[in-house]
Design a protein around this motif. Structure first.
Motif, PDB file in Angstrom:
ATOM      1  N   ALA A 145       0.834  -1.193   0.000  1.00  0.00           N
ATOM      2  CA  ALA A 145       0.000   0.000   0.000  1.00  0.00           C
ATOM      3  C   ALA A 145       0.868   1.243   0.000  1.00  0.00           C
ATOM      4  N   ALA A 146       0.335   2.337  -0.514  1.00  0.00           N
ATOM      5  CA  ALA A 146       1.102   3.569  -0.652  1.00  0.00           C
ATOM      6  C   ALA A 146       1.525   4.164   0.685  1.00  0.00           C
ATOM      7  N   ASP A 147       0.873   3.750   1.780  1.00  0.00           N
ATOM      8  CA  ASP A 147       1.265   4.254   3.100  1.00  0.00           C
ATOM      9  C   ASP A 147       2.332   3.390   3.767  1.00  0.00           C
ATOM     10  N   GLY A 148       2.853   2.393   3.044  1.00  0.00           N
ATOM     11  CA  GLY A 148       3.946   1.581   3.559  1.00  0.00           C
ATOM     12  C   GLY A 148       3.529   0.250   4.143  1.00  0.00           C
ATOM     13  N   ARG A 149       2.244   0.007   4.273  1.00  0.00           N
ATOM     14  CA  ARG A 149       1.809  -1.287   4.805  1.00  0.00           C
ATOM     15  C   ARG A 149       1.965  -2.379   3.749  1.00  0.00           C
ATOM     16  N   LEU A 150       2.334  -3.559   4.215  1.00  0.00           N
ATOM     17  CA  LEU A 150       2.568  -4.699   3.331  1.00  0.00           C
ATOM     18  C   LEU A 150       1.689  -5.860   3.776  1.00  0.00           C
ATOM     19  N   VAL A 151       1.217  -6.630   2.806  1.00  0.00           N
ATOM     20  CA  VAL A 151       0.325  -7.757   3.091  1.00  0.00           C
ATOM     21  C   VAL A 151       0.831  -8.990   2.362  1.00  0.00           C
ATOM     22  N   SER A 152       0.810 -10.106   3.061  1.00  0.00           N
ATOM     23  CA  SER A 152       1.082 -11.404   2.451  1.00  0.00           C
ATOM     24  C   SER A 152      -0.080 -12.318   2.811  1.00  0.00           C
ATOM     25  N   ALA A 153      -0.655 -12.984   1.830  1.00  0.00           N
ATOM     26  CA  ALA A 153      -1.792 -13.868   2.094  1.00  0.00           C
ATOM     27  C   ALA A 153      -1.710 -15.098   1.207  1.00  0.00           C
ATOM     28  N   THR A 154      -2.005 -16.233   1.779  1.00  0.00           N
ATOM     29  CA  THR A 154      -2.095 -17.485   1.032  1.00  0.00           C
ATOM     30  C   THR A 154      -3.517 -17.998   1.166  1.00  0.00           C
ATOM     31  N   MET A 155      -4.110 -18.350   0.031  1.00  0.00           N
ATOM     32  CA  MET A 155      -5.497 -18.801   0.043  1.00  0.00           C
ATOM     33  C   MET A 155      -5.663 -20.038  -0.824  1.00  0.00           C
ATOM     34  N   VAL A 156      -6.701 -20.803  -0.523  1.00  0.00           N
ATOM     35  CA  VAL A 156      -7.036 -21.981  -1.307  1.00  0.00           C
ATOM     36  C   VAL A 156      -8.235 -21.626  -2.174  1.00  0.00           C
ATOM     37  N   VAL A 157      -8.083 -21.808  -3.483  1.00  0.00           N
ATOM     38  CA  VAL A 157      -9.123 -21.480  -4.444  1.00  0.00           C
ATOM     39  C   VAL A 157      -9.642 -22.772  -5.043  1.00  0.00           C
ATOM     40  N   GLY A 158     -10.941 -23.006  -4.901  1.00  0.00           N
ATOM     41  CA  GLY A 158     -11.541 -24.221  -5.440  1.00  0.00           C
ATOM     42  C   GLY A 158     -12.497 -23.912  -6.563  1.00  0.00           C
ATOM     43  N   ASP A 159     -13.690 -24.438  -6.487  1.00  0.00           N
ATOM     44  CA  ASP A 159     -14.741 -24.184  -7.462  1.00  0.00           C
ATOM     45  C   ASP A 159     -15.080 -22.693  -7.467  1.00  0.00           C
ATOM     46  N   PRO A 160     -15.382 -22.117  -8.648  1.00  0.00           N
ATOM     47  CA  PRO A 160     -15.703 -20.683  -8.707  1.00  0.00           C
ATOM     48  C   PRO A 160     -16.841 -20.256  -7.779  1.00  0.00           C
ATOM     49  N   LEU A 161     -17.734 -21.179  -7.435  1.00  0.00           N
ATOM     50  CA  LEU A 161     -18.857 -20.840  -6.561  1.00  0.00           C
ATOM     51  C   LEU A 161     -18.495 -20.970  -5.078  1.00  0.00           C
ATOM     52  N   ASP A 162     -17.337 -21.553  -4.787  1.00  0.00           N
ATOM     53  CA  ASP A 162     -16.923 -21.733  -3.402  1.00  0.00           C
ATOM     54  C   ASP A 162     -16.247 -20.464  -2.873  1.00  0.00           C
ATOM     55  N   ASP A 163     -16.322 -20.281  -1.575  1.00  0.00           N
ATOM     56  CA  ASP A 163     -15.599 -19.178  -0.948  1.00  0.00           C
ATOM     57  C   ASP A 163     -14.110 -19.485  -0.932  1.00  0.00           C
ATOM     58  N   VAL A 164     -13.309 -18.442  -1.079  1.00  0.00           N
ATOM     59  CA  VAL A 164     -11.861 -18.603  -0.964  1.00  0.00           C
ATOM     60  C   VAL A 164     -11.502 -18.750   0.506  1.00  0.00           C
ATOM     61  N   GLU A 165     -10.643 -19.711   0.797  1.00  0.00           N
ATOM     62  CA  GLU A 165     -10.207 -19.938   2.184  1.00  0.00           C
ATOM     63  C   GLU A 165      -8.813 -19.342   2.373  1.00  0.00           C
ATOM     64  N   VAL A 166      -8.704 -18.364   3.261  1.00  0.00           N
ATOM     65  CA  VAL A 166      -7.408 -17.768   3.581  1.00  0.00           C
ATOM     66  C   VAL A 166      -6.758 -18.621   4.665  1.00  0.00           C
ATOM     67  N   VAL A 167      -5.596 -19.189   4.353  1.00  0.00           N
ATOM     68  CA  VAL A 167      -4.933 -20.090   5.299  1.00  0.00           C
ATOM     69  C   VAL A 167      -3.762 -19.424   6.016  1.00  0.00           C
ATOM     70  N   ARG A 168      -3.327 -18.267   5.509  1.00  0.00           N
ATOM     71  CA  ARG A 168      -2.224 -17.556   6.161  1.00  0.00           C
ATOM     72  C   ARG A 168      -2.281 -16.103   5.734  1.00  0.00           C
ATOM     73  N   ALA A 169      -2.065 -15.183   6.670  1.00  0.00           N
ATOM     74  CA  ALA A 169      -2.062 -13.760   6.338  1.00  0.00           C
ATOM     75  C   ALA A 169      -1.145 -13.001   7.288  1.00  0.00           C
ATOM     76  N   VAL A 170      -0.416 -12.041   6.733  1.00  0.00           N
ATOM     77  CA  VAL A 170       0.468 -11.182   7.515  1.00  0.00           C
ATOM     78  C   VAL A 170       0.279  -9.749   7.031  1.00  0.00           C
ATOM     79  N   ILE A 171       0.121  -8.819   7.973  1.00  0.00           N
ATOM     80  CA  ILE A 171       0.066  -7.394   7.651  1.00  0.00           C
ATOM     81  C   ILE A 171       1.141  -6.707   8.483  1.00  0.00           C
TER      82      ILE A 171
END
Length: 199
Positions: A145-171
């Protein structure tokens, strides 16, 4: 250069405008808490790929919708987007995202050098896919982000109709906390910073 010539040089005018746009982006981000920034990065990474074409990795931009409508979608400045004024509602602004570049996962870092970054952008989001178990995909996203914040996220993507599952996140504001993602996060942030200087 004389004082009355400071804002008459085209280069100086462009740098002045870029700094003003970058300052406005930081002001907008001040109204976006960490939880929403994470949601913006995850949502953009989720929407970055559709079923119509292969996009193994890429970098997308995130910006304020009214500004993007003018600058990216070529709508006139007086176009009615039917949005409430976020200043009046004291709410976070309306955000949109769009594709900047599609590449291969091992070329993401190199792609940051030639990104068409605008100084008013709020964030850049890089992503890469790899196969997951049971026909799923694991999508890794890095946001700066332009204010210096950084994000790392890992997600599992399945069927297009399924919700994305975030398995790891760092801000964080410290790239060292992102481990092997640090170099890409710093490169994304440097691209935003250079645009904000009018470089």
């Amino acid at each position: 250069m004389a004082a009355d010539e400071v804002l008459t040089s085209p280069d100086t005018l462009l740098r002045h405008a870029a700094r003003a746009d970058a300052a406005q982006a930081v002001a907008v981000l001040a109204r976006i808490p960490a939880s929403r920034l994470l949601d913006l990065v995850v949502t953009q990474a989720e929407l970055a790929v559709d079923d119509d074409r292969l996009r193994p990795a890429g970098i997308d931009a995130v910006g304020d919708l009214p500004r993007a409508a003018i600058e990216i979608m070529d709508l006139p400045q007086d176009a009615d987007l039917d949005l409430d004024d976020p200043d009046e509602l004291d709410e976070a602004p309306t955000i949109t995202g769009w594709e900047l570049v599609t590449t291969q996962p091992d070329e993401l870092l190199a792609a940051t050098v030639t990104l068409p970054v605008r100084p008013w952008l709020l964030a850049l989001v890089a992503f890469a896919d790899r196969p997951g178990p049971g026909g799923t995909r694991q999508r890794h996203a890095i946001g700066a982000a332009a204010d210096g914040r950084l994000v790392s996220a890992t997600m599992v993507v399945g069927d297009p109709l399924d919700d994305v599952e975030v398995v790891r996140a760092v801000i964080t504001a410290d790239p060292r906390e992102l481990g092997h993602d640090a170099a890409l996060a710093q490169a994304l942030l440097a691209a935003l910073t250079a645009a904000g200087r009018g470089a």
